[in-house]
Write an enzyme that holds these catalytic residues in place. Sequence first.
Site, PDB file in Angstrom:
ATOM      1  N   SER A  90       0.835  -1.205   0.000  1.00 43.28           N
ATOM      2  CA  SER A  90       0.000   0.000   0.000  1.00 43.28           C
ATOM      3  C   SER A  90       0.868   1.254   0.000  1.00 43.28           C
ATOM      4  O   SER A  90       0.455   2.308  -0.487  1.00 43.28           O
ATOM      5  CB  SER A  90      -0.934   0.006   1.210  1.00 43.28           C
ATOM      6  OG  SER A  90      -0.193   0.030   2.424  1.00 43.28           O
ATOM      7  N   LEU A 112      -7.211  -4.759 -20.970  1.00 44.19           N
ATOM      8  CA  LEU A 112      -6.579  -3.786 -20.082  1.00 44.19           C
ATOM      9  C   LEU A 112      -7.524  -3.300 -19.001  1.00 44.19           C
ATOM     10  O   LEU A 112      -7.146  -3.164 -17.829  1.00 44.19           O
ATOM     11  CB  LEU A 112      -6.068  -2.608 -20.920  1.00 44.19           C
ATOM     12  CG  LEU A 112      -5.413  -1.440 -20.189  1.00 44.19           C
ATOM     13  CD1 LEU A 112      -4.183  -1.899 -19.417  1.00 44.19           C
ATOM     14  CD2 LEU A 112      -5.041  -0.341 -21.186  1.00 44.19           C
ATOM     15  N   ARG A 127     -18.411   6.899 -30.115  1.00 40.93           N
ATOM     16  CA  ARG A 127     -19.701   7.580 -30.236  1.00 40.93           C
ATOM     17  C   ARG A 127     -19.513   8.988 -30.781  1.00 40.93           C
ATOM     18  O   ARG A 127     -20.287   9.447 -31.631  1.00 40.93           O
ATOM     19  CB  ARG A 127     -20.387   7.624 -28.868  1.00 40.93           C
ATOM     20  CG  ARG A 127     -21.764   8.258 -28.915  1.00 40.93           C
ATOM     21  CD  ARG A 127     -22.379   8.336 -27.530  1.00 40.93           C
ATOM     22  NE  ARG A 127     -23.750   8.804 -27.587  1.00 40.93           N
ATOM     23  CZ  ARG A 127     -24.467   9.159 -26.519  1.00 40.93           C
ATOM     24  NH1 ARG A 127     -23.930   9.082 -25.307  1.00 40.93           N
ATOM     25  NH2 ARG A 127     -25.704   9.574 -26.659  1.00 40.93           N
ATOM     26  N   ARG A 208       0.756  -9.911 -17.171  1.00 42.57           N
ATOM     27  CA  ARG A 208       0.755  -9.667 -18.617  1.00 42.57           C
ATOM     28  C   ARG A 208       2.136  -9.630 -19.247  1.00 42.57           C
ATOM     29  O   ARG A 208       2.248  -9.408 -20.444  1.00 42.57           O
ATOM     30  CB  ARG A 208       0.049  -8.333 -18.902  1.00 42.57           C
ATOM     31  CG  ARG A 208      -1.367  -8.244 -18.355  1.00 42.57           C
ATOM     32  CD  ARG A 208      -2.308  -9.213 -19.031  1.00 42.57           C
ATOM     33  NE  ARG A 208      -3.699  -8.983 -18.636  1.00 42.57           N
ATOM     34  CZ  ARG A 208      -4.750  -9.574 -19.190  1.00 42.57           C
ATOM     35  NH1 ARG A 208      -4.568 -10.485 -20.149  1.00 42.57           N
ATOM     36  NH2 ARG A 208      -5.971  -9.303 -18.775  1.00 42.57           N
TER      37      ARG A 208
END
Length: 243
Positions: A90, A112, A127, A208
């Site tokens: 943290s 992602l 859009r 990844r």
Amino acid sequence: MNVKLLAHTQLSAEFMVDLAMHSEMERMPDYTDGQAVALTAIRTCYSPNKPSEIVVKEGAKYFGKQATDGGPGTDADRLFRSIFRSKHLSTLEHLTFTFAIEGISRALLAQLTRHRVGFSFSVQSQRYVKLGSGDKSGGFNYVVPHRVDVTTREYFDEAMDAAQYAYDRLRKAGVPAEDARAVLPNATATNLVMTANLRALLDFYSKRKPGRGAQHEITQLAEALRQAVVEVETWTEQFFAEV
């Protein structure tokens, strides 16, 4: 794909002025802003000193001495290694990095954005950004998957051309972009701004990075993000190597 670091954690001007007022800082060894923030966050958990005092009162001890664990670097590096291996991560969330990520596929975007904790995304909209052949965009760009080779590229390009033709016909018929986009493929290229903290980036990279079974495009992104972070905060390289 193009990945560029736009911004990262920096000490504030006010805090820098505070530091400059202390004579001890004249003898302080070099350290990055990220290291100063990390030291402050970590030592705040264990020190009787106030967070604003830690770099001044404890910096020389950590940044000015050889690592006492026998590892490379300073004793600050030893402290960072200890925190990393104890999973007290943290304290690394206070370091953030903002990237411009350009020319990735919508398929990669879907992968992602599954990494949500510690990430913020602002994505180019299909859009509002019109992707017709006659629009400012000149049509949609697309990303060719790694395993589409010279023998299959023709089929792939034909599919992309058909999608562009369908999109253009729908728009010409009066269908708004927000509905015509339904025919665009996963390969459609997009751009985004992404901000993530160091802990989140380390977790992302662990899942990844090359060799973990992820798709080629996202492993490329993982490597690019790692390189961008390490370039400005070189002390983090050891952690990317260990995840």
